[in-house]
Design a protein around this motif. Structure first.
Motif, PDB file in Angstrom:
ATOM      1  N   ALA A  39      -0.967  -9.172  26.224  1.00 12.35           N
ATOM      2  CA  ALA A  39      -1.501  -8.161  25.319  1.00 12.35           C
ATOM      3  C   ALA A  39      -2.985  -8.385  25.117  1.00 12.35           C
ATOM      4  O   ALA A  39      -3.443  -9.513  25.045  1.00 12.35           O
ATOM      5  CB  ALA A  39      -0.782  -8.216  23.967  1.00 12.35           C
ATOM      6  N   THR A  40      -3.708  -7.277  25.030  1.00  8.07           N
ATOM      7  CA  THR A  40      -5.129  -7.311  24.718  1.00  8.07           C
ATOM      8  C   THR A  40      -5.350  -6.414  23.513  1.00  8.07           C
ATOM      9  O   THR A  40      -4.984  -5.235  23.536  1.00  8.07           O
ATOM     10  CB  THR A  40      -5.977  -6.794  25.899  1.00  8.07           C
ATOM     11  OG1 THR A  40      -5.718  -7.610  27.036  1.00  8.07           O
ATOM     12  CG2 THR A  40      -7.454  -6.835  25.566  1.00  8.07           C
ATOM     13  N   THR A  41      -5.913  -6.977  22.451  1.00  8.47           N
ATOM     14  CA  THR A  41      -6.244  -6.179  21.278  1.00  8.47           C
ATOM     15  C   THR A  41      -7.511  -5.394  21.586  1.00  8.47           C
ATOM     16  O   THR A  41      -8.541  -5.976  21.891  1.00  8.47           O
ATOM     17  CB  THR A  41      -6.424  -7.058  20.040  1.00  8.47           C
ATOM     18  OG1 THR A  41      -5.163  -7.660  19.738  1.00  8.47           O
ATOM     19  CG2 THR A  41      -6.906  -6.252  18.841  1.00  8.47           C
ATOM     20  N   MET A  42      -7.399  -4.083  21.538  1.00 14.98           N
ATOM     21  CA  MET A  42      -8.533  -3.203  21.827  1.00 14.98           C
ATOM     22  C   MET A  42      -9.305  -2.860  20.552  1.00 14.98           C
ATOM     23  O   MET A  42     -10.502  -2.633  20.599  1.00 14.98           O
ATOM     24  CB  MET A  42      -8.042  -1.914  22.492  1.00 14.98           C
ATOM     25  CG  MET A  42      -7.103  -2.135  23.683  1.00 14.98           C
ATOM     26  SD  MET A  42      -7.817  -3.094  25.009  1.00 14.98           S
ATOM     27  CE  MET A  42      -8.815  -1.853  25.762  1.00 14.98           C
ATOM     28  N   ALA A  43      -8.600  -2.796  19.431  1.00 16.13           N
ATOM     29  CA  ALA A  43      -9.231  -2.481  18.149  1.00 16.13           C
ATOM     30  C   ALA A  43      -8.351  -3.019  17.033  1.00 16.13           C
ATOM     31  O   ALA A  43      -7.122  -3.055  17.159  1.00 16.13           O
ATOM     32  CB  ALA A  43      -9.412  -0.976  17.992  1.00 16.13           C
ATOM     33  N   TYR A  44      -8.993  -3.439  15.955  1.00 12.61           N
ATOM     34  CA  TYR A  44      -8.278  -3.972  14.806  1.00 12.61           C
ATOM     35  C   TYR A  44      -9.119  -3.699  13.576  1.00 12.61           C
ATOM     36  O   TYR A  44     -10.347  -3.814  13.631  1.00 12.61           O
ATOM     37  CB  TYR A  44      -8.068  -5.482  14.945  1.00 12.61           C
ATOM     38  CG  TYR A  44      -7.580  -6.127  13.674  1.00 12.61           C
ATOM     39  CD1 TYR A  44      -6.231  -6.139  13.363  1.00 12.61           C
ATOM     40  CD2 TYR A  44      -8.466  -6.695  12.776  1.00 12.61           C
ATOM     41  CE1 TYR A  44      -5.769  -6.711  12.189  1.00 12.61           C
ATOM     42  CE2 TYR A  44      -8.019  -7.268  11.600  1.00 12.61           C
ATOM     43  CZ  TYR A  44      -6.666  -7.281  11.313  1.00 12.61           C
ATOM     44  OH  TYR A  44      -6.213  -7.828  10.145  1.00 12.61           O
ATOM     45  N   GLY A  45      -8.478  -3.362  12.482  1.00 12.89           N
ATOM     46  CA  GLY A  45      -9.253  -3.204  11.271  1.00 12.89           C
ATOM     47  C   GLY A  45      -8.407  -2.909  10.054  1.00 12.89           C
ATOM     48  O   GLY A  45      -7.371  -2.263  10.144  1.00 12.89           O
ATOM     49  N   PRO A  46      -8.874  -3.416   8.901  1.00  5.66           N
ATOM     50  CA  PRO A  46      -8.216  -3.074   7.644  1.00  5.66           C
ATOM     51  C   PRO A  46      -8.569  -1.638   7.260  1.00  5.66           C
ATOM     52  O   PRO A  46      -9.624  -1.134   7.628  1.00  5.66           O
ATOM     53  CB  PRO A  46      -8.802  -4.073   6.652  1.00  5.66           C
ATOM     54  CG  PRO A  46     -10.121  -4.446   7.239  1.00  5.66           C
ATOM     55  CD  PRO A  46      -9.979  -4.323   8.727  1.00  5.66           C
ATOM     56  N   LEU A  47      -7.686  -0.998   6.538  1.00  5.05           N
ATOM     57  CA  LEU A  47      -7.948   0.350   6.046  1.00  5.05           C
ATOM     58  C   LEU A  47      -8.696   0.257   4.716  1.00  5.05           C
ATOM     59  O   LEU A  47      -8.431  -0.643   3.909  1.00  5.05           O
ATOM     60  CB  LEU A  47      -6.640   1.103   5.848  1.00  5.05           C
ATOM     61  CG  LEU A  47      -5.818   1.340   7.120  1.00  5.05           C
ATOM     62  CD1 LEU A  47      -4.470   1.942   6.761  1.00  5.05           C
ATOM     63  CD2 LEU A  47      -6.568   2.239   8.074  1.00  5.05           C
ATOM     64  N   ASN A  48      -9.616   1.155   4.483  1.00  2.70           N
ATOM     65  CA  ASN A  48     -10.348   1.183   3.213  1.00  2.70           C
ATOM     66  C   ASN A  48      -9.413   1.513   2.056  1.00  2.70           C
ATOM     67  O   ASN A  48      -9.558   0.990   0.961  1.00  2.70           O
ATOM     68  CB  ASN A  48     -11.478   2.210   3.259  1.00  2.70           C
ATOM     69  CG  ASN A  48     -12.596   1.780   4.184  1.00  2.70           C
ATOM     70  OD1 ASN A  48     -12.726   0.598   4.490  1.00  2.70           O
ATOM     71  ND2 ASN A  48     -13.389   2.719   4.640  1.00  2.70           N
ATOM     72  N   VAL A  49      -8.479   2.404   2.302  1.00  2.00           N
ATOM     73  CA  VAL A  49      -7.483   2.788   1.310  1.00  2.00           C
ATOM     74  C   VAL A  49      -6.127   2.664   1.984  1.00  2.00           C
ATOM     75  O   VAL A  49      -5.935   3.185   3.084  1.00  2.00           O
ATOM     76  CB  VAL A  49      -7.701   4.258   0.850  1.00  2.00           C
ATOM     77  CG1 VAL A  49      -6.615   4.681  -0.118  1.00  2.00           C
ATOM     78  CG2 VAL A  49      -9.080   4.431   0.234  1.00  2.00           C
ATOM     79  N   PRO A  50      -5.168   1.939   1.382  1.00  2.00           N
ATOM     80  CA  PRO A  50      -3.860   1.799   2.018  1.00  2.00           C
ATOM     81  C   PRO A  50      -3.230   3.162   2.322  1.00  2.00           C
ATOM     82  O   PRO A  50      -3.375   4.115   1.571  1.00  2.00           O
ATOM     83  CB  PRO A  50      -3.035   1.026   0.988  1.00  2.00           C
ATOM     84  CG  PRO A  50      -4.049   0.307   0.165  1.00  2.00           C
ATOM     85  CD  PRO A  50      -5.255   1.217   0.132  1.00  2.00           C
TER      86      PRO A  50
END
Length: 161
Positions: A39-50
């Motif tokens: 697996a290769t993570t292409m993008a990751y990020g927390p959401l500003n608002v759940p």
């Protein structure tokens, strides 16, 4: 120099893997174990608002490209949040805990629902590598997947003596 943000893995973070043991330098072809998924993570990020998702709070999103070589399997698992999948190449066979097996050829998409009532595995029975594009919608602090025993393999407890 800031630390690298490259999350390329040879042992996928979202796929159940057994412990990596050193392999002998040469193993006869007929005895080689199938290659492990990658697996290769292409993008990751927390959401500003759940993001609310059917009673689940989604706090982060992770997009991975997962490759399953010929005869590779993800192992039995489930997800705490929903997983949106597009099959980019090959055909993924997906056995479910109830014995149902679905086939997803290239160009099709599906959603894996969350929770331990939705255990499944992904398998590539063909000679063509299966490539999946997966969007994980994750509740706060949850792993990409939770490994479980294959359904029907749990041994009943011995009766008391």
């Amino acid at each position: 120099m800031p630390p690298s943000t490259d999350k390329t893995t040879t042992v996928p973070t979202g796929i159940r893997q057994s412990a990596q043991e050193p392999q002998p330098a040469r193993v006869p072809a007929q005895r080689q174990a199938p290659k492990a998924p990658q697996a290769t993570t292409m993008a990751y990020g927390p959401l500003n608002v759940p993001l609310p998702w059917h009673g689940t709070e989604i706090a982060t999103m992770e997009f991975q490209q997962i490759s399953l070589p010929s005869h590779a399997s993800t192992g039995w698992h489930y997800h705490h949040g929903p997983l949106l999948v597009t099959v980019h190449q090959g055909t993924l066979r997906r056995p479910l805990a109830d014995g149902t097996v679905t086939a997803h050829p290239a160009g099709t998409s599906f959603v894996e629902p969350p929770g331990p009532s939705n255990i499944h595995t992904g398998h590539n029975p063909d000679s063509t590598t299966v490539i999946l594009w997966c969007l994980f919608l994750l509740p706060p602090g949850s792993p990409l997947s939770v490994p479980v025993q294959e359904p029907g393999t749990a041994r009943p407890a011995a009766p008391p003596t």
